[in-house]
Write an enzyme that holds these catalytic residues in place. Structure first.
Site, PDB file in Angstrom:
ATOM      1  N   ASP A 177       0.838  -1.198   0.000  1.00 36.14           N
ATOM      2  CA  ASP A 177       0.000   0.000   0.000  1.00 36.14           C
ATOM      3  C   ASP A 177       0.879   1.256   0.000  1.00 36.14           C
ATOM      4  O   ASP A 177       0.609   2.226  -0.708  1.00 36.14           O
ATOM      5  CB  ASP A 177      -0.913  -0.005   1.234  1.00 36.14           C
ATOM      6  CG  ASP A 177      -1.648  -1.335   1.358  1.00 36.14           C
ATOM      7  OD1 ASP A 177      -2.364  -1.696   0.415  1.00 36.14           O
ATOM      8  OD2 ASP A 177      -1.478  -2.021   2.381  1.00 36.14           O
TER       9      ASP A 177
ATOM     10  N   HIS B  31      -4.683  -3.266   6.536  1.00 40.91           N
ATOM     11  CA  HIS B  31      -4.471  -3.533   5.113  1.00 40.91           C
ATOM     12  C   HIS B  31      -5.805  -3.976   4.525  1.00 40.91           C
ATOM     13  O   HIS B  31      -6.094  -5.166   4.395  1.00 40.91           O
ATOM     14  CB  HIS B  31      -3.414  -4.620   4.900  1.00 40.91           C
ATOM     15  CG  HIS B  31      -3.407  -5.113   3.471  1.00 40.91           C
ATOM     16  ND1 HIS B  31      -2.997  -4.330   2.435  1.00 40.91           N
ATOM     17  CD2 HIS B  31      -3.808  -6.285   2.926  1.00 40.91           C
ATOM     18  CE1 HIS B  31      -3.138  -5.012   1.294  1.00 40.91           C
ATOM     19  NE2 HIS B  31      -3.633  -6.193   1.568  1.00 40.91           N
TER      20      HIS B  31
HETATM   21  P1  NAX Z   1      -2.169 -18.344  -4.047  1.00 38.71           P
HETATM   22  O1  NAX Z   1      -3.537 -18.909  -3.860  1.00 38.71           O
HETATM   23  O2  NAX Z   1      -1.561 -18.289  -5.400  1.00 38.71           O
HETATM   24  O3  NAX Z   1      -1.161 -19.138  -3.114  1.00 38.71           O
HETATM   25  C1  NAX Z   1      -1.428 -19.438  -1.778  1.00 38.71           C
HETATM   26  C2  NAX Z   1      -0.646 -20.692  -1.440  1.00 38.71           C
HETATM   27  O4  NAX Z   1      -0.761 -20.912  -0.053  1.00 38.71           O
HETATM   28  C3  NAX Z   1      -1.162 -21.949  -2.141  1.00 38.71           C
HETATM   29  O5  NAX Z   1      -0.084 -22.595  -2.785  1.00 38.71           O
HETATM   30  C4  NAX Z   1      -1.713 -22.786  -0.999  1.00 38.71           C
HETATM   31  O6  NAX Z   1      -1.536 -24.173  -1.207  1.00 38.71           O
HETATM   32  C5  NAX Z   1      -0.852 -22.287   0.173  1.00 38.71           C
HETATM   33  N1  NAX Z   1      -1.421 -22.524   1.496  1.00 38.71           N
HETATM   34  C6  NAX Z   1      -2.723 -22.492   1.882  1.00 38.71           C
HETATM   35  N2  NAX Z   1      -2.835 -22.827   3.180  1.00 38.71           N
HETATM   36  C7  NAX Z   1      -1.579 -23.060   3.632  1.00 38.71           C
HETATM   37  C8  NAX Z   1      -1.058 -23.458   4.890  1.00 38.71           C
HETATM   38  N3  NAX Z   1      -1.856 -23.704   5.929  1.00 38.71           N
HETATM   39  N4  NAX Z   1       0.280 -23.610   5.005  1.00 38.71           N
HETATM   40  C9  NAX Z   1       1.092 -23.410   3.950  1.00 38.71           C
HETATM   41  N5  NAX Z   1       0.634 -23.054   2.730  1.00 38.71           N
HETATM   42  C10 NAX Z   1      -0.674 -22.873   2.576  1.00 38.71           C
HETATM   43  O7  NAX Z   1      -2.236 -16.890  -3.362  1.00 38.71           O
HETATM   44  P2  NAX Z   1      -1.234 -15.652  -3.549  1.00 38.71           P
HETATM   45  O8  NAX Z   1      -1.668 -14.860  -4.703  1.00 38.71           O
HETATM   46  O9  NAX Z   1       0.159 -16.155  -3.491  1.00 38.71           O
HETATM   47  O10 NAX Z   1      -1.596 -14.791  -2.249  1.00 38.71           O
HETATM   48  C11 NAX Z   1      -1.308 -15.244  -0.947  1.00 38.71           C
HETATM   49  C12 NAX Z   1      -1.946 -14.339   0.096  1.00 38.71           C
HETATM   50  O11 NAX Z   1      -1.444 -13.017   0.015  1.00 38.71           O
HETATM   51  C13 NAX Z   1      -3.457 -14.197  -0.030  1.00 38.71           C
HETATM   52  O12 NAX Z   1      -4.025 -14.334   1.263  1.00 38.71           O
HETATM   53  C14 NAX Z   1      -3.648 -12.772  -0.502  1.00 38.71           C
HETATM   54  O13 NAX Z   1      -4.875 -12.243  -0.090  1.00 38.71           O
HETATM   55  C15 NAX Z   1      -2.498 -12.101   0.184  1.00 38.71           C
HETATM   56  N6  NAX Z   1      -2.089 -10.780  -0.331  1.00 38.71           N
HETATM   57  C16 NAX Z   1      -1.702  -9.843   0.574  1.00 38.71           C
HETATM   58  C17 NAX Z   1      -1.275  -8.578   0.204  1.00 38.71           C
HETATM   59  C18 NAX Z   1      -0.837  -7.562   1.218  1.00 38.71           C
HETATM   60  O14 NAX Z   1      -0.533  -6.451   0.814  1.00 38.71           O
HETATM   61  N7  NAX Z   1      -0.781  -7.839   2.518  1.00 38.71           N
HETATM   62  C19 NAX Z   1      -1.251  -8.195  -1.220  1.00 38.71           C
HETATM   63  C20 NAX Z   1      -1.231  -9.348  -2.157  1.00 38.71           C
HETATM   64  C21 NAX Z   1      -2.096 -10.516  -1.771  1.00 38.71           C
HETATM   65  O15 NAX Z   1      -3.422 -10.281  -2.170  1.00 38.71           O
END
Ligand code: NAX
Length: 328
Positions: free
Chosen positions: A159, A187
């Site tokens: 952000d 956030h």
């Molecule tokens: P993806 O869905 O591409 O990847 C998430 C990965 O996490 C998957 O491979 C899944 O198998 C794994 N996973 C799920 N549960 C797990 C657990 N208990 N232990 C280990 N791995 C696990 O998502 P992606 O685009 O990489 O985003 C990840 C997260 O970042 C999401 O929650 C998203 O909302 C968040 N974000 C946060 C942002 C921020 O500024 N704070 C911005 C970007 C993003 O949206």
């Protein structure tokens, strides 16, 4: 030669993980002279893809990369971790209520917090990226009573960087000339990007912009809703920019802020600026020697006060909700 730093990344097989791991392995997270060992933590369904990513990491022959472990067991994943990037989370799906979302994420961040508590290195630093990031950080922190609470942080650097770029585009001044911008609060769409203390080429940013209507109706919503705009344009959520922000967050925390500048981090509130103690909220911070400090003494005007309060209120509601669910 230095001992390698253990960096654990959860959600390693996801899209942020893919954009993040190569940059960590190349030295951009901690420094060009710091060897790293990677721990990739995934759920069972993600292990195979994580192995594929690890093969590609091998194929880069990064001189600083001293090993990669892949696991679906949090105790193993956080064993000896010095830095933990908690990226994997449960996304909100259609029809999901906020309570369901918080509960599903509690099922991830509570056990991970406990594993960090029991197995991480004494100097562990945690960054939560997975949403809802601030409250997920609160859940992990509560499950780790033996780890100093201030080691749990949430990412608002994306952000912050988005706000820098919007301000640069509006004023025609390069981002390198903009300092002291702040993201306050959660956030989420309620976050508040504050330019009143920011400087553009040494001049007060609010005075340079001199347009509160633009601030209220364009700048703030553009920054706060940028994530949705990226999804709309790209057909997928922010990944490389999120990974970049995670790199920035940890790099700044470890290596410090530039003299005269600050950054934004979601950190446990000590009550500063009227933010209820204990909430993980974004503040202006300076970093030195691996320790961050809230910038004190900023004068908060009425325009800012209402917006900070609204975002903090949302954080309080999230905290109440996870408390009611027994997650903290
Ligand atoms: P993806 O869905 O591409 O990847 C998430 C990965 O996490 C998957 O491979 C899944 O198998 C794994 N996973 C799920 N549960 C797990 C657990 N208990 N232990 C280990 N791995 C696990 O998502 P992606 O685009 O990489 O985003 C990840 C997260 O970042 C999401 O929650 C998203 O909302 C968040 N974000 C946060 C942002 C921020 O500024 N704070 C911005 C970007 C993003 O949206």
């Amino acid at each position: 030669t230095r001992t390698p730093v253990n960096v654990t990344v959860t959600g390693a097989a996801g899209q942020i993980g893919y954009a993040l791991l190569f940059r960590i392995a190349s030295g951009q997270l901690l420094g060009a002279d710091v060897p790293v060992r990677l721990r990739l933590l995934e759920i069972p369904q993600g292990l195979k893809a994580a192995e594929g990513t690890a093969m590609e990491l091998d194929d880069c022959a990064f001189p600083l990369l001293r090993g990669i472990d892949i696991t679906d067991d949090p105790d193993t994943g956080f064993d000896g971790a010095n830095v933990a990037l908690l990226v994997g989370a449960r996304p909100r799906t259609k029809g999901m209520e906020r309570g369901d979302l918080l509960e599903a994420n509690g099922g991830i961040f509570k056990p991970q917090g406990k594993a960090i508590n029991d197995h991480a290195a004494d100097d562990i630093k945690v960054l939560v990226v997975g949403n809802p990031a601030n409250t997920n950080a609160l859940i992990a922190q509560a499950a780790a009573p033996d780890v100093p609470g201030e080691r749990f942080t949430a990412m608002t650097r994306l952000d912050h960087n988005r706000a820098l770029s919007q301000l640069a585009a509006r004023t025609g001044v390069p981002v390198s000339e903009i300092r002291r911008l702040t993201i306050w609060g959660n956030h989420s769409a309620t976050q508040y990007p504050d330019v009143f203390h920011a400087e553009i080429a040494g001049k007060n940013a609010a005075e340079v912009v001199d347009d509160r209507t633009w601030l209220a109706d364009t700048f703030i919503p553009t920054v706060a809703k940028r994530g949705a705009a990226i999804i709309e344009a790209r057909g997928a959520s922010s990944a490389a920019s999120a990974a970049n922000a995670a790199i920035d967050h940890v790099h700044t925390w470890v290596n410090g802020t530039a003299e005269g500048d600050w950054t934004s981090m979601g950190i446990p509130s000590d009550g500063s600026y009227g933010v209820a103690e204990g909430l993980i909220s974004s503040f202006p911070v300076t970093c030195k020697d691996g320790v961050y400090k809230i910038v004190q003494g900023l004068d908060i005007n009425e325009f800012s006060r209402t917006r900070i309060d609204a975002s903090v209120k949302e954080l309080e509601e999230e905290r109440e909700a996870v408390r009611a669910l027994g997650l903290i």
